[in-house]
Design a protein around this motif. Structure first.
Motif, PDB file in Angstrom:
ATOM      1  N   LEU A  47       0.882  -1.300  -0.116  1.00 50.49           N
ATOM      2  CA  LEU A  47      -0.014  -0.044  -0.147  1.00 50.49           C
ATOM      3  C   LEU A  47       1.001   1.263  -0.107  1.00 50.49           C
ATOM      4  O   LEU A  47       0.513   2.204  -0.644  1.00 50.49           O
ATOM      5  CB  LEU A  47      -1.074  -0.100   1.324  1.00 50.49           C
ATOM      6  CG  LEU A  47      -2.127  -0.949   1.232  1.00 50.49           C
ATOM      7  CD1 LEU A  47      -2.801  -0.801   2.592  1.00 50.49           C
ATOM      8  CD2 LEU A  47      -3.119  -0.929   0.211  1.00 50.49           C
ATOM      9  N   THR A  48       2.079   1.320   0.866  1.00 51.83           N
ATOM     10  CA  THR A  48       2.978   2.368   0.684  1.00 51.83           C
ATOM     11  C   THR A  48       3.923   2.608  -0.588  1.00 51.83           C
ATOM     12  O   THR A  48       4.413   3.551  -0.823  1.00 51.83           O
ATOM     13  CB  THR A  48       3.814   2.394   2.192  1.00 51.83           C
ATOM     14  OG1 THR A  48       4.539   1.068   1.738  1.00 51.83           O
ATOM     15  CG2 THR A  48       3.116   2.403   3.216  1.00 51.83           C
ATOM     16  N   GLY A  49       3.719   1.430  -1.402  1.00 48.69           N
ATOM     17  CA  GLY A  49       4.491   1.610  -2.587  1.00 48.69           C
ATOM     18  C   GLY A  49       5.750   1.112  -2.471  1.00 48.69           C
ATOM     19  O   GLY A  49       6.716   1.164  -3.513  1.00 48.69           O
ATOM     20  N   CYS A  75       0.175  10.402  -1.123  1.00 49.74           N
ATOM     21  CA  CYS A  75      -0.975  10.306  -0.402  1.00 49.74           C
ATOM     22  C   CYS A  75      -1.167   9.669   0.820  1.00 49.74           C
ATOM     23  O   CYS A  75      -2.101   9.505   1.503  1.00 49.74           O
ATOM     24  CB  CYS A  75      -2.194   9.813  -1.328  1.00 49.74           C
ATOM     25  SG  CYS A  75      -2.460  10.621  -2.940  1.00 49.74           S
ATOM     26  N   VAL A  76       0.085   9.154   1.173  1.00 53.77           N
ATOM     27  CA  VAL A  76       0.277   8.041   2.269  1.00 53.77           C
ATOM     28  C   VAL A  76       1.354   8.461   3.232  1.00 53.77           C
ATOM     29  O   VAL A  76       2.626   8.849   2.732  1.00 53.77           O
ATOM     30  CB  VAL A  76       0.659   6.752   1.757  1.00 53.77           C
ATOM     31  CG1 VAL A  76       0.644   5.708   2.810  1.00 53.77           C
ATOM     32  CG2 VAL A  76      -0.245   6.176   0.721  1.00 53.77           C
ATOM     33  N   GLY A  77       1.259   8.462   4.504  1.00 59.00           N
ATOM     34  CA  GLY A  77       1.872   8.996   5.648  1.00 59.00           C
ATOM     35  C   GLY A  77       2.034   7.567   6.316  1.00 59.00           C
ATOM     36  O   GLY A  77       1.086   6.679   6.789  1.00 59.00           O
ATOM     37  N   GLN A 146       5.961  13.011  11.485  1.00 59.62           N
ATOM     38  CA  GLN A 146       6.822  12.679  10.342  1.00 59.62           C
ATOM     39  C   GLN A 146       5.762  12.071   9.158  1.00 59.62           C
ATOM     40  O   GLN A 146       5.655  12.486   8.122  1.00 59.62           O
ATOM     41  CB  GLN A 146       7.859  11.918  10.227  1.00 59.62           C
ATOM     42  CG  GLN A 146       7.958  10.597  10.591  1.00 59.62           C
ATOM     43  CD  GLN A 146       7.439   9.576   9.447  1.00 59.62           C
ATOM     44  OE1 GLN A 146       7.763  10.095   8.024  1.00 59.62           O
ATOM     45  NE2 GLN A 146       7.081   8.669   9.777  1.00 59.62           N
ATOM     46  N   ALA A 147       4.836  11.178   9.688  1.00 52.24           N
ATOM     47  CA  ALA A 147       3.952  10.539   8.737  1.00 52.24           C
ATOM     48  C   ALA A 147       3.029  11.677   8.315  1.00 52.24           C
ATOM     49  O   ALA A 147       2.245  11.387   7.384  1.00 52.24           O
ATOM     50  CB  ALA A 147       3.240   9.523   9.510  1.00 52.24           C
ATOM     51  N   LEU A 148       2.587  12.553   9.088  1.00 51.10           N
ATOM     52  CA  LEU A 148       1.628  13.676   8.847  1.00 51.10           C
ATOM     53  C   LEU A 148       2.176  14.629   7.689  1.00 51.10           C
ATOM     54  O   LEU A 148       1.276  15.361   6.973  1.00 51.10           O
ATOM     55  CB  LEU A 148       1.197  14.487  10.052  1.00 51.10           C
ATOM     56  CG  LEU A 148       0.320  13.588  10.965  1.00 51.10           C
ATOM     57  CD1 LEU A 148       0.079  14.551  12.407  1.00 51.10           C
ATOM     58  CD2 LEU A 148      -1.010  13.177  10.322  1.00 51.10           C
ATOM     59  N   LEU A 154      -3.989   9.218   3.505  1.00 50.43           N
ATOM     60  CA  LEU A 154      -3.817   8.117   4.368  1.00 50.43           C
ATOM     61  C   LEU A 154      -2.771   8.062   5.148  1.00 50.43           C
ATOM     62  O   LEU A 154      -1.819   8.222   4.898  1.00 50.43           O
ATOM     63  CB  LEU A 154      -3.956   6.858   3.336  1.00 50.43           C
ATOM     64  CG  LEU A 154      -3.751   5.409   3.740  1.00 50.43           C
ATOM     65  CD1 LEU A 154      -4.823   5.077   4.564  1.00 50.43           C
ATOM     66  CD2 LEU A 154      -3.314   4.465   2.699  1.00 50.43           C
ATOM     67  N   ILE A 155      -3.051   7.281   6.405  1.00 50.80           N
ATOM     68  CA  ILE A 155      -2.012   7.127   7.346  1.00 50.80           C
ATOM     69  C   ILE A 155      -1.976   5.777   7.891  1.00 50.80           C
ATOM     70  O   ILE A 155      -2.907   5.230   8.140  1.00 50.80           O
ATOM     71  CB  ILE A 155      -2.284   8.278   8.717  1.00 50.80           C
ATOM     72  CG1 ILE A 155      -2.511   9.671   8.564  1.00 50.80           C
ATOM     73  CG2 ILE A 155      -1.086   7.915   9.847  1.00 50.80           C
ATOM     74  CD1 ILE A 155      -1.305  10.198   7.937  1.00 50.80           C
ATOM     75  N   ILE A 156      -0.869   5.191   7.680  1.00 49.07           N
ATOM     76  CA  ILE A 156      -0.522   3.774   7.883  1.00 49.07           C
ATOM     77  C   ILE A 156       0.161   3.614   9.161  1.00 49.07           C
ATOM     78  O   ILE A 156       1.521   4.075   9.086  1.00 49.07           O
ATOM     79  CB  ILE A 156      -0.102   2.737   6.696  1.00 49.07           C
ATOM     80  CG1 ILE A 156      -1.051   3.251   5.666  1.00 49.07           C
ATOM     81  CG2 ILE A 156       0.118   1.595   7.125  1.00 49.07           C
ATOM     82  CD1 ILE A 156      -0.654   2.337   4.369  1.00 49.07           C
ATOM     83  N   LEU A 157      -0.296   3.000  10.244  1.00 47.15           N
ATOM     84  CA  LEU A 157       0.697   2.914  11.629  1.00 47.15           C
ATOM     85  C   LEU A 157       0.702   1.422  11.978  1.00 47.15           C
ATOM     86  O   LEU A 157      -0.337   0.563  11.997  1.00 47.15           O
ATOM     87  CB  LEU A 157      -0.372   3.563  12.525  1.00 47.15           C
ATOM     88  CG  LEU A 157      -0.911   5.050  12.773  1.00 47.15           C
ATOM     89  CD1 LEU A 157      -1.628   5.561  13.491  1.00 47.15           C
ATOM     90  CD2 LEU A 157       0.402   5.802  12.245  1.00 47.15           C
TER      91      LEU A 157
END
Length: 247
Positions: A47-49, A75-77, A146-148, A154-157
């Motif tokens: 999903l994060t590439g 689009c992803v953090g 940093q993810a923001l 989209l945020i992936i934790l």
């Protein structure tokens, strides 16, 4: 926000993820559950590439992967289980550096993004401090900040509360709930109570396949707890009993 159709990923001859399909709508918090080795990390990395699927279709924020990987990444953090922090940097220096890596070129824009991320994660007072001097809870906040950066949708934790004390866990859970009001959040965790506390949608993986998908209410509609559902769908596997790292 996310559409995954018949996703399969092989490492050599071994299947890590097999024929997985699911969708995650805009907004809210989706819990990604499964024992070690179930395929959680593989799916997050796709999903994060960072990984390509062996077969199947994956779309993030309208961008098909891997064809539009660069656009999807913007689009992803992502907060990995071990945040890539630099202990000799101050929080301010690290977030400035991370913003630059994310392609925020103008100094004024970087300053504003860092200010907003620090405010949202409660880091304003520790911006001048060295990362090595922070508690693990605050280091996790730096990782989330940093993810923001870059204003991702989209945020992936990945295991955001692992190793934290109970007070820190409560603080990070509150922060995740706040993020869910303005972002789509995918939360990977083996702590079932955490997923139950913050997630509106749940995906359960077992041995590389999707064992269940639905709202928390749907999965527990027959009066069973999430733990009972999880143990039944994963064959009673636990994090400790698999004896292997998640892939």
């Amino acid at each position: 926000m996310i559409e995954v159709s018949h996703l399969t990923k092989k490492y050599g001859h071994r299947l890590a993820v097999e024929d997985v399909s699911f969708a995650v709508a805009d907004g809210g918090i989706c819990g990604l559950l499964g024992p070690n080795g179930a395929g959680k990390s593989t799916i997050m990395n796709i999903l994060t590439g960072y990984l390509s699927a062996t077969s199947g279709q994956v779309t993030v924020a309208g961008h098909p992967l891997p064809e539009e990987a660069d656009a999807a990444k913007k689009c992803v953090g992502y907060l990995p289980e071990q945040p890539p922090l630099y202990p000799e940097m101050t929080v301010q220096e690290y977030l400035d550096f991370a913003a630059e890596l994310k392609g925020i070129k103008k100094k004024a824009d970087r300053k504003e993004q860092v200010r907003k991320a620090a405010r949202r994660t409660g880091l304003e007072e520790v911006l001048p401090r060295l990362i090595r001097s922070l508690s693990k809870g605050y280091r996790q906040r730096v990782g989330i900040a940093q993810a923001l950066l870059g204003a991702p949708q989209l945020i992936i934790l990945d295991e955001p509360t692992v190793g934290l004390d109970p007070a820190q866990v409560i603080e990070i859970r509150r922060l995740i709930q706040e993020l869910g009001k303005t972002h789509t959040v995918i939360l990977s965790s083996h702590i079932l109570s955490e997923v139950q506390a913050v997630c509106s949608q749940v995906l359960i993986l077992s041995k590389g396949r999707l064992a269940a998908s639905g709202s928390l209410q749907e999965l527990t509609a027959d009066g069973r707890s999430l733990e009972e559902v999880f143990l039944e769908l994963t064959g009673g596997e636990t994090e400790e009993s698999t004896g292997e790292e998640d892939e």
